[in-house]
Design a protein around this motif. Structure first.
Motif, PDB file in Angstrom:
ATOM      1  N   ARG A 155      -1.840  -5.338   2.421  1.00  6.44           N
ATOM      2  CA  ARG A 155      -2.448  -5.682   3.706  1.00  6.44           C
ATOM      3  C   ARG A 155      -3.566  -6.726   3.518  1.00  6.44           C
ATOM      4  N   THR A 156      -4.371  -6.536   2.473  1.00  8.16           N
ATOM      5  CA  THR A 156      -5.536  -7.398   2.282  1.00  8.16           C
ATOM      6  C   THR A 156      -5.165  -8.761   1.721  1.00  8.16           C
ATOM      7  N   MET A 159      -1.016 -10.031   3.527  1.00  6.21           N
ATOM      8  CA  MET A 159      -0.834 -10.203   4.962  1.00  6.21           C
ATOM      9  C   MET A 159      -2.025 -10.884   5.632  1.00  6.21           C
ATOM     10  N   GLU A 160      -3.251 -10.544   5.218  1.00  7.48           N
ATOM     11  CA  GLU A 160      -4.435 -11.104   5.881  1.00  7.48           C
ATOM     12  C   GLU A 160      -4.922 -12.383   5.200  1.00  7.48           C
TER      13      GLU A 160
END
Length: 322
Positions: A155-156, A159-160
Motif C-alpha cells: 500500500r505504501t 500503490m501510494e
C-alpha cells in the motif's frame, strides 16, 4: 569423524524410508483426491468414469501397494508426473526452487548480518537504553504477521508512492535479458526480501543475545578481562567463538527453509516459487508433487542436522566424534 558420518548417513536413510511411508499414508488419507477435484463441477461424470480416472492416476490401489509402487519408481529416479502441471515433478521443482532459494538465501544473509552484531551489542549493553531499543524492534518484527506487513508495504511503496512494483517477478511488456533482467528481478524482490528480513531477524537477534549473555558471564571471560585484554578481544576472540556453537545448530535447522519457499509471502507478491506451488498442489491434491516436495524437505532437514553436528568440531576443538 569419517565413521561417525557414515553411521549418520546410514541412520538417515532408514529414517527417510519411515518418513516417506508416513507422508504417503497421510496424503492418501486426506479427504478427497485429485479425481474429486477435477470432477466436482461436472454432474455428468459417473462413478465408473471416476474409478477409471483413479486407475489412470494410480489412486485406486491400497496405501501399502501404492507406496511400494512409488518407492520403486523413486529409487530408480522417477518421482512421477505432476497431476496439475502434466510434467515430471523434478522438472517442476527445478524450475521454481531457484526463485525461492534466491529470496530466502538473500534474506538469510541479511538477517545474520543484522542479528549477530546487534545481538552482541545488546548483550554488552544489557538493561541499558541500547539494549531496550534493539529488543523493542526485534520483538516488533517477530510480532508482525507477514501478510499484514506485506500489505502495508504494498500500500505504501507500490500503490501510494509508486516506488516499487506491486507484485510479480519481472516487469510486464519488457523483454530484458542478461544483467538487465537480473536488476529487474532484484527490483521486484525488494519488498518480499524486506518482509523476510523484518519478520525473521528478531528471532535470530534474541538467540544471539541470549547466548552471548551466557558466555559473557562465564569464568574464562572474566579471567580474560582481569588479564587486561581489550573488550574487543574478549568479545571477538573468546566470547563470540563459543557463542557460535548454538548458532550453528540454528543455522543447520534453517537449511530446509532456504529451499521450501514461503507460502504466504510468495502468494501475496505473486512470486512463482516453491511455496506458492506447494500451496496449489495441496489445493489440487497433487500427490506426486507433494510426495517429492515433502521428501525433499525431509532430506534437507537430515542434511542440515548432519552439517550442524560436523560444524561443532570446527567451531569447538573440544568436540570430537569417535
Amino acid at each position: 569423524m569419517k565413521q561417525y558420518i557414515i553411521r549418520r548417513i546410514f541412520t538417515s536413510i532408514i529414517v527417510l524410508f519411515g518418513v516417506s511411508f508416513l507422508i504417503y499414508a497421510m496424503l492418501r488419507m486426506m479427504p478427497g483426491d485429485f479425481v474429486e477435484q477435477i470432477t466436482s463441477g461436472n454432474p455428468t461424470i459417473t462413478a465408473e468414469q471416476k474409478e477409471r480416472l483413479r486407475e489412470l492416476y494410480g489412486l485406486n490401489s491400497s496405501i501399502p501397494e501404492g507406496y511400494i509402487s512409488w518407492i520403486k519408481d523413486a529409487l530408480c529416479g522417477d518421482f512421477g508426473t505432476s497431476f496439475t502441471y502434466k510434467k515430471p515433478v523434478i522438472d517442476v521443482i527445478k524450475s521454481r526452487v531457484g526463485v525461492s532459494f534466491a529470496l530466502s538465501a538473500t534474506a538469510f544473509v541479511i538477517q545474520l548480518a543484522i542479528a549477530i552484531p546487534l545481538g552482541i551489542l545488546a548483550a554488552r549493553r544489557q538493561y541499558k537504553k541500547t539494549d531496550y531499543i534493539i529488543m523493542f524492534f526485534a520483538l516488533a518484527g517477530i510480532s508482525l504477521p507477514s501478510f499484514f506487513f506485506a500489505a502495508v508495504l504494498q500500500r505504501t511503496f507500490a500503490m501510494e508512492l509508486g516506488w516499487l512494483p506491486l507484485s510479480g517477478m519481472v516487469s510486464a511488456r519488457e523483454n530484458y535479458t542478461g544483467f538487465r533482467l537480473f536488476l529487474d528481478m532484484a527490483y521486484h524482490f525488494i519488498m518480499p526480501i524486506t518482509v523476510f528480513v523484518i519478520t525473521g531477524v528478531g528471532s535470530w537477534l534474541r538467540y544471539v543475545r541470549t547466548n552471548m549473555l551466557e558466555v559473557l558471564n562465564a569464568d574464562y571471560v572474566r579471567t580474560a578481562r582481569a588479564k587486561g585484554l581489550s573488550e574487543g578481544k574478549v568479545v571477538g576472540k573468546h566470547a563470540f567463538r563459543n557463542t557460535l556453537i548454538p548458532i550453528v545448530t540454528f543455522i543447520g535447522g534453517s537449511i530446509p527453509g532456504l529451499f521450501s519457499g514461503a507460502i504466504i509471502t510468495e502468494g501475496i507478491f505473486s512470486i512463482d516459487g516453491l511455496g506458492m506451488t506447494a500451496l496449489q498442489a495441496v489445493n489440487n491434491k497433487d500427490l506426486p508433487f507433494l510426495m517429492t516436495y515433502l521428501m525433499f524437505l525431509a532430506v534437507l532437514t537430515l542434511l542440515g542436522t548432519l552439517i550442524s553436528d560436523i560444524l561443532y568440531a570446527v567451531v569447538d576443538p573440544r568436540v570430537r566424534y569417535q
